[in-house]
Design a protein around this motif. Structure first.
Motif, mmCIF file in Angstrom:
data_model
loop_
_atom_site.group_PDB
_atom_site.id
_atom_site.type_symbol
_atom_site.label_atom_id
_atom_site.label_comp_id
_atom_site.label_asym_id
_atom_site.label_seq_id
_atom_site.Cartn_x
_atom_site.Cartn_y
_atom_site.Cartn_z
ATOM 1 N N GLU A 165 5.974 5.811 -1.432
ATOM 2 C CA GLU A 165 6.203 4.843 -2.498
ATOM 3 C C GLU A 165 4.868 4.283 -2.986
ATOM 4 O O GLU A 165 3.880 4.271 -2.268
ATOM 5 C CB GLU A 165 7.119 3.718 -2.000
ATOM 6 C CG GLU A 165 8.539 4.201 -1.711
ATOM 7 C CD GLU A 165 9.446 3.069 -1.289
ATOM 8 O OE1 GLU A 165 9.355 1.985 -1.891
ATOM 9 O OE2 GLU A 165 10.246 3.255 -0.361
ATOM 10 N N LYS A 166 4.871 3.770 -4.209
ATOM 11 C CA LYS A 166 3.601 3.419 -4.844
ATOM 12 C C LYS A 166 3.361 1.922 -4.965
ATOM 13 O O LYS A 166 2.271 1.514 -5.364
ATOM 14 C CB LYS A 166 3.525 4.074 -6.223
ATOM 15 C CG LYS A 166 3.507 5.600 -6.158
ATOM 16 C CD LYS A 166 3.387 6.213 -7.530
ATOM 17 C CE LYS A 166 3.348 7.741 -7.433
ATOM 18 N NZ LYS A 166 3.241 8.373 -8.772
ATOM 19 N N CYS A 167 4.360 1.096 -4.688
ATOM 20 C CA CYS A 167 4.138 -0.347 -4.793
ATOM 21 C C CYS A 167 4.878 -1.072 -3.684
ATOM 22 O O CYS A 167 5.766 -0.519 -3.032
ATOM 23 C CB CYS A 167 4.557 -0.880 -6.161
ATOM 24 S SG CYS A 167 6.337 -0.835 -6.441
ATOM 25 N N ASN A 168 4.489 -2.300 -3.488
ATOM 26 C CA ASN A 168 5.001 -3.136 -2.411
ATOM 27 C C ASN A 168 5.552 -4.416 -3.022
ATOM 28 O O ASN A 168 4.790 -5.304 -3.415
ATOM 29 C CB ASN A 168 3.856 -3.438 -1.434
ATOM 30 C CG ASN A 168 4.274 -4.383 -0.320
ATOM 31 O OD1 ASN A 168 5.450 -4.501 -0.005
ATOM 32 N ND2 ASN A 168 3.289 -5.053 0.275
ATOM 33 N N GLU A 206 4.423 -7.554 -7.302
ATOM 34 C CA GLU A 206 4.128 -6.218 -6.799
ATOM 35 C C GLU A 206 2.698 -6.200 -6.270
ATOM 36 O O GLU A 206 1.754 -6.554 -6.985
ATOM 37 C CB GLU A 206 4.307 -5.169 -7.899
ATOM 38 C CG GLU A 206 5.756 -4.960 -8.303
ATOM 39 C CD GLU A 206 5.936 -3.770 -9.239
ATOM 40 O OE1 GLU A 206 4.917 -3.165 -9.640
ATOM 41 O OE2 GLU A 206 7.096 -3.457 -9.568
ATOM 42 N N LEU A 207 2.541 -5.813 -5.028
ATOM 43 C CA LEU A 207 1.250 -5.775 -4.360
ATOM 44 C C LEU A 207 0.930 -4.337 -3.970
ATOM 45 O O LEU A 207 1.828 -3.493 -3.876
ATOM 46 C CB LEU A 207 1.281 -6.653 -3.103
ATOM 47 C CG LEU A 207 1.614 -8.133 -3.296
ATOM 48 C CD1 LEU A 207 1.755 -8.819 -1.945
ATOM 49 C CD2 LEU A 207 0.558 -8.818 -4.145
ATOM 50 N N PRO A 208 -0.336 -4.057 -3.705
ATOM 51 C CA PRO A 208 -0.675 -2.719 -3.206
ATOM 52 C C PRO A 208 -0.080 -2.498 -1.816
ATOM 53 O O PRO A 208 0.123 -3.443 -1.049
ATOM 54 C CB PRO A 208 -2.204 -2.743 -3.143
ATOM 55 C CG PRO A 208 -2.627 -3.903 -3.981
ATOM 56 C CD PRO A 208 -1.521 -4.903 -3.905
ATOM 57 N N ILE A 209 0.210 -1.263 -1.495
ATOM 58 C CA ILE A 209 0.627 -0.918 -0.133
ATOM 59 C C ILE A 209 -0.623 -0.896 0.739
ATOM 60 O O ILE A 209 -1.556 -0.138 0.463
ATOM 61 C CB ILE A 209 1.330 0.443 -0.096
ATOM 62 C CG1 ILE A 209 2.614 0.401 -0.942
ATOM 63 C CG2 ILE A 209 1.659 0.835 1.341
ATOM 64 C CD1 ILE A 209 3.321 1.722 -1.058
ATOM 65 N N PRO A 210 -0.672 -1.736 1.770
ATOM 66 C CA PRO A 210 -1.898 -1.806 2.586
ATOM 67 C C PRO A 210 -2.087 -0.571 3.461
ATOM 68 O O PRO A 210 -1.141 0.166 3.741
ATOM 69 C CB PRO A 210 -1.687 -3.060 3.431
ATOM 70 C CG PRO A 210 -0.207 -3.209 3.525
ATOM 71 C CD PRO A 210 0.358 -2.689 2.236
ATOM 72 N N VAL A 269 4.361 -0.885 8.591
ATOM 73 C CA VAL A 269 5.811 -0.875 8.766
ATOM 74 C C VAL A 269 6.481 -0.987 7.404
ATOM 75 O O VAL A 269 6.155 -1.865 6.609
ATOM 76 C CB VAL A 269 6.269 -2.042 9.662
ATOM 77 C CG1 VAL A 269 7.780 -1.992 9.874
ATOM 78 C CG2 VAL A 269 5.547 -1.998 11.009
ATOM 79 N N ARG A 270 7.386 -0.056 7.132
ATOM 80 C CA ARG A 270 8.241 -0.163 5.943
ATOM 81 C C ARG A 270 9.417 -1.045 6.338
ATOM 82 O O ARG A 270 10.335 -0.617 7.030
ATOM 83 C CB ARG A 270 8.719 1.220 5.486
ATOM 84 C CG ARG A 270 9.772 1.208 4.352
ATOM 85 C CD ARG A 270 9.288 0.435 3.121
ATOM 86 N NE ARG A 270 10.159 0.653 1.977
ATOM 87 C CZ ARG A 270 11.152 -0.159 1.587
ATOM 88 N NH1 ARG A 270 11.407 -1.263 2.288
ATOM 89 N NH2 ARG A 270 11.864 0.120 0.516
ATOM 90 N N TYR A 294 6.288 -3.663 2.692
ATOM 91 C CA TYR A 294 5.318 -3.025 3.578
ATOM 92 C C TYR A 294 4.470 -4.090 4.243
ATOM 93 O O TYR A 294 3.889 -4.943 3.574
ATOM 94 C CB TYR A 294 4.413 -2.061 2.808
ATOM 95 C CG TYR A 294 5.128 -0.830 2.315
ATOM 96 C CD1 TYR A 294 5.146 0.339 3.076
ATOM 97 C CD2 TYR A 294 5.784 -0.838 1.095
ATOM 98 C CE1 TYR A 294 5.808 1.468 2.628
ATOM 99 C CE2 TYR A 294 6.454 0.291 0.639
ATOM 100 C CZ TYR A 294 6.460 1.433 1.405
ATOM 101 O OH TYR A 294 7.121 2.553 0.968
ATOM 102 N N CYS A 295 4.374 -4.020 5.557
ATOM 103 C CA CYS A 295 3.651 -5.056 6.294
ATOM 104 C C CYS A 295 2.810 -4.417 7.388
ATOM 105 O O CYS A 295 3.278 -3.525 8.109
ATOM 106 C CB CYS A 295 4.653 -6.027 6.915
ATOM 107 S SG CYS A 295 3.920 -7.486 7.674
ATOM 108 N N LEU A 296 1.577 -4.872 7.492
ATOM 109 C CA LEU A 296 0.723 -4.438 8.599
ATOM 110 C C LEU A 296 1.072 -5.222 9.861
ATOM 111 O O LEU A 296 1.436 -6.392 9.799
ATOM 112 C CB LEU A 296 -0.746 -4.667 8.260
ATOM 113 C CG LEU A 296 -1.352 -3.823 7.148
ATOM 114 C CD1 LEU A 296 -2.796 -4.250 6.888
ATOM 115 C CD2 LEU A 296 -1.299 -2.337 7.497
ATOM 116 N N SER A 297 0.930 -4.571 10.995
ATOM 117 C CA SER A 297 1.132 -5.233 12.280
ATOM 118 C C SER A 297 0.136 -4.666 13.279
ATOM 119 O O SER A 297 -0.152 -3.469 13.264
ATOM 120 C CB SER A 297 2.555 -5.002 12.792
ATOM 121 O OG SER A 297 2.721 -5.518 14.112
ATOM 122 N N THR A 298 -0.391 -5.531 14.130
ATOM 123 C CA THR A 298 -1.136 -5.031 15.275
ATOM 124 C C THR A 298 -0.176 -4.222 16.132
ATOM 125 O O THR A 298 0.905 -4.689 16.483
ATOM 126 C CB THR A 298 -1.712 -6.196 16.092
ATOM 127 O OG1 THR A 298 -2.526 -7.004 15.251
ATOM 128 C CG2 THR A 298 -2.541 -5.683 17.263
#
Length: 360
Positions: free
Chosen positions: A7-10, A27-31, A40-41, A136-140
């Protein structure tokens, strides 16, 4: 980086005007995950009262106000779609949850004692760190919580904070089989989960709430129910004493209602324990009577709010119990665009159970 998503956007909900309930979908960039991180989607995110408090800047103990444009949320569940350098687990395709504590050092004294949310280097989902009101979210990687088989993701989302909070507080209270656990605010998001985890631990549960929430409380296992609007403070304390044969062993305050805190100690019996979960709107609501505490040997457990909740082990245990014992979350699915309305309903006290945002 390894990935399985295209996918192209978040799409994300941000706090548009902190101090109000206004949010905005952007709409944010996908990190891209860095070393030690996963992407994580997210498919669902629960909405916690603490998210509302962040949006409204109502938590005075936090060092800085919530930033405009902050992505809130801390009850997210979804699928790992990419790994950063050095990550072997969780694997791409695994189902994981993201909770309030986004990361901690795991080396300081607080962390080593299991108080990871007290870490001085704590990262907070939805406050210091972009949270779970996004696709879409980053996680440790080390901080993502595995979702066990046997639990659906809509149920798992609210457990990432609400469930963990009530489970860990009950575990630390050393509740015993047959103990009476009183749950104030029993028909709310925390309360209806507290009833179920207390029952799993063998307790008897006395639910306190307004009459319209009695059916929900009994459905999830409450042994008895009191409509708090029908009795004076003295009558309520007397009724609690009658049902529990002298007072509850544990009283869990799952509401921020000031009257609940003012009356809480009168509901406890000998060597009873008060667990403070809801955050009252004003300080001074809990006024301990020292003579009563000495006479009954009452203990006030360390405050255990959503932003002081649990560690990684307790999160894992909470979800495993939910999968094995069939913990049910009374929830309503809402759209990301409805977040402002949800916060307003929280402010008005109209939410029963939990709200879950559909991010699919």
């Amino acid at each position: 980086m390894t990935s399985k998503d295209s996918e192209k956007c978040n799409r994300a909900a941000v706090y548009a005007e902190p101090g109000t309930v206004k949010t905005e979908v952007v709409e944010l960039p996908i990190p891209t995950p860095g070393p030690g991180e996963i992407l994580v989607r997210l498919l669902y995110s629960g909405v916690c009262h603490t998210d509302y408090a962040f949006c409204m800047n109502k938590i005075s103990s936090l060092p800085v106000p919530t930033a405009k444009g902050q992505v809130g949320g801390h009850e997210g569940v979804g699928e790992v779609v990419a790994q950063g350098a050095g990550v072997d687990f969780p694997e791409v395709g695994e189902k994981v949850g993201i909770k309030f504590a986004a990361d901690a050092c795991l080396s300081c004294t607080n962390c080593l004692e299991g108080f990871e949310t007290g870490c001085s280097k704590l990262k907070v989902s939805g406050y210091y760190t972009p949270g779970t009101f996004q696709q879409y979210c980053l996680s440790t990687a080390r901080y993502a919580t595995p979702i066990p088989e046997g639990i659906d993701l809509v149920t798992a989302a609210p457990l990432m904070c609400g469930g963990i909070t009530v489970y860990a507080s009950l575990k630390r209270s050393r509740v015993q089989s047959g103990d009476w656990v009183l749950v104030s605010g029993a028909g709310g998001g925390l309360g209806h989960l507290a009833i179920q985890y207390a029952k799993v631990m063998g307790a008897r549960v006395l639910a306190l709430d307004i009459g319209s929430k009695e059916a929900l409380c009994r459905e999830v296992g409450a042994d008895n129910f009191i409509d708090v609007l029908q009795l004076s403070a003295e009558q309520l304390a007397s009724r609690v004493g009658e049902i529990t044969s002298g007072g509850a062993k544990i009283a869990m305050i799952c509401t921020g209602n000031v009257q609940a805190y003012e009356q809480a100690l009168s509901w406890l019996g000998f060597r009873g324990t008060l667990i403070c979960l809801g955050i009252p709107d004003k300080e001074g609501a809990l006024r301990p009577e020292i003579s009563r505490m000495i006479d009954r040997e009452i203990r006030i457990q360390e405050p255990f709010s959503a932003y002081k909740a649990s560690n990684r082990l307790e999160a894992k245990e909470c979800l495993e119990i939910a999968a094995r014992k069939g913990i049910k979350v009374h929830s309503q699915l809402r759209k990301l665009e409805e977040l402002s309305d949800v916060f307003q309903e929280m402010e008005d006290g109209k939410v029963k159970g939990r709200v879950v945002l559909d991010l699919s």
